[in-house]
Design an enzyme around this catalytic site. Structure first.
Site, PDB file in Angstrom:
ATOM      1  N   HIS A  63       2.195   5.290  13.905  1.00  0.00           N
ATOM      2  CA  HIS A  63       1.305   4.742  13.011  1.00  0.00           C
ATOM      3  C   HIS A  63       0.950   5.990  12.228  1.00  0.00           C
ATOM      4  CE1 HIS A  63      -2.018   2.533  10.974  1.00  0.00           C
ATOM      5  NE2 HIS A  63      -1.345   1.492  11.020  1.00  0.00           N
ATOM      6  N   GLU A 110      -2.266   6.235  11.499  1.00  0.00           N
ATOM      7  CA  GLU A 110      -3.681   6.681  12.070  1.00  0.00           C
ATOM      8  C   GLU A 110      -3.375   7.448  13.377  1.00  0.00           C
ATOM      9  OE1 GLU A 110      -5.118   2.798  12.397  1.00  0.00           O
ATOM     10  OE2 GLU A 110      -5.441   2.862  10.273  1.00  0.00           O
ATOM     11  N   GLY A 162      -6.234  -0.196   4.696  1.00  0.00           N
ATOM     12  CA  GLY A 162      -7.837  -0.446   4.864  1.00  0.00           C
ATOM     13  C   GLY A 162      -8.582  -0.047   3.782  1.00  0.00           C
TER      14      GLY A 162
HETATM   15  P1  13P Z   1      -4.819  -3.012   6.725  1.00  0.00           P
HETATM   16  O1  13P Z   1      -4.001  -4.394   6.568  1.00  0.00           O
HETATM   17  O2  13P Z   1      -6.113  -3.131   7.248  1.00  0.00           O
HETATM   18  O3  13P Z   1      -4.867  -2.151   5.438  1.00  0.00           O
HETATM   19  O4  13P Z   1      -3.861  -2.083   7.780  1.00  0.00           O
HETATM   20  C1  13P Z   1      -2.542  -1.872   7.622  1.00  0.00           C
HETATM   21  C2  13P Z   1      -1.878  -1.173   8.833  1.00  0.00           C
HETATM   22  O5  13P Z   1      -2.188   0.054   8.899  1.00  0.00           O
HETATM   23  C3  13P Z   1      -1.425  -1.890   9.687  1.00  0.00           C
HETATM   24  O6  13P Z   1      -0.716  -1.246  10.636  1.00  0.00           O
END
Ligand code: 13P
Length: 262
Positions: A94, A96, A172
């Protein structure tokens, strides 16, 4: 057509009690939905209780990360052996994790191999950041990520993998990619790279999700795109009602309207 798959990625949200309450709330409304897959990628701490809670439902469970070694002196890490039997899926790479925890295409590749070895289905995330997008480097960045993730894999292994194309600028932010943008990158970059590496047969059968600010208000137009086989949803997967709507609309668009279901 690959079986559409809508997955929630809860990220660092929900205690065990909150996770169990969510499953209680969505179980009934989702019961009637077949022909599409749906699931939740939950924090490690909630996986064991959720495993029991989803028994007898079609809710798939996933983890959000794992280490590639089976056991050993790796304080704080979770191994594929620990996940095996608890969940079916594991999110790997991911953005992040790439951004905050130093994951690279190489570690992503090692984790994918370890997951497959232990019968876990990886959901592999790729996607460009805003700067790369504005510099028109999306194709280069995303195809490099796909090649790095799938290096040295065999065709039969790749068949079991799910990819999530998640442009970082859409995560996000409330600003999803347009359906056309997402469809274009998934078809012409992600699927095309898989086709180049493993053949069109594998590429056409692969489930490729879109992720980034999916919500009830935009899920229909996103899922209407032919190259998008489902979604990986963060924020909008936390609320039971919203999650049920996302799964229902995916079912309506991909199965009912397409005349594929009853
Ligand atoms: P959002 O739907 O909060 O934009 O996040 C997407 C995401 O990173 C799913 O892994």
């Amino acid at each position: 057509m690959p079986t559409p798959f809508l997955a929630g990625n809860w990220k660092m949200n929900k205690t065990i009690d909150e996770a169990l309450a969510f499953v209680e709330a969505v179980k009934g409304p989702l019961e009637a939905i077949d022909a599409v897959d749906y699931g939740i990628c939950a924090p490690f701490t909630a996986l064991a209780p959720l495993h029991d809670a989803v028994a007898g439902t079609r809710i798939k469970l996933g983890a959000q990360n794992m280490y590639w070694e089976e056991s050993g002196a790796f304080t704080g890490e979770i191994s594929p052996l620990m996940l095996k039997g608890l969940c079916e899926n594991v999110v790997i790479g991911h953005s992040e994790r790439r951004q905050y925890f130093g994951e690279t295409d190489e570690t992503v590749n090692r984790k994918i191999k370890a997951a497959l070895e232990h019968g876990l289905q990886p959901i592999v995330c790729v996607g460009e950041n805003l700067e790369q997008n504005e510099a028109e480097q999306t194709e280069e960045v995303v195809s490099t990520q796909v090649r790095g993730a799938f290096a040295d894999l065999r065709e039969d292994q790749v068949r079991d993998i799910v990819i999530a194309y998640e442009p970082i600028w859409a995560i996000g932010t409330g600003k999803a990619a347009t359906p056309e943008q997402a469809n274009d990158v998934i078809g012409n970059v992600v699927r095309a790279t898989v086709a180049d590496m493993f053949g069109t047969d594998v590429a056409e059968q692969m489930v490729i999700q879109y992720g980034g600010s999916i919500k009830p208000a935009n899920v229909e137009e996103l899922m209407s795109q032919p190259e998008i086989n489902g979604g990986l949803v963060g924020g909008a997967s936390l609320d039971p009602e919203s999650f049920v709507t996302l799964v229902q609309v995916t079912y309506e668009v991909k199965i009912q309207n397409a005349g594929m279901g009853g």
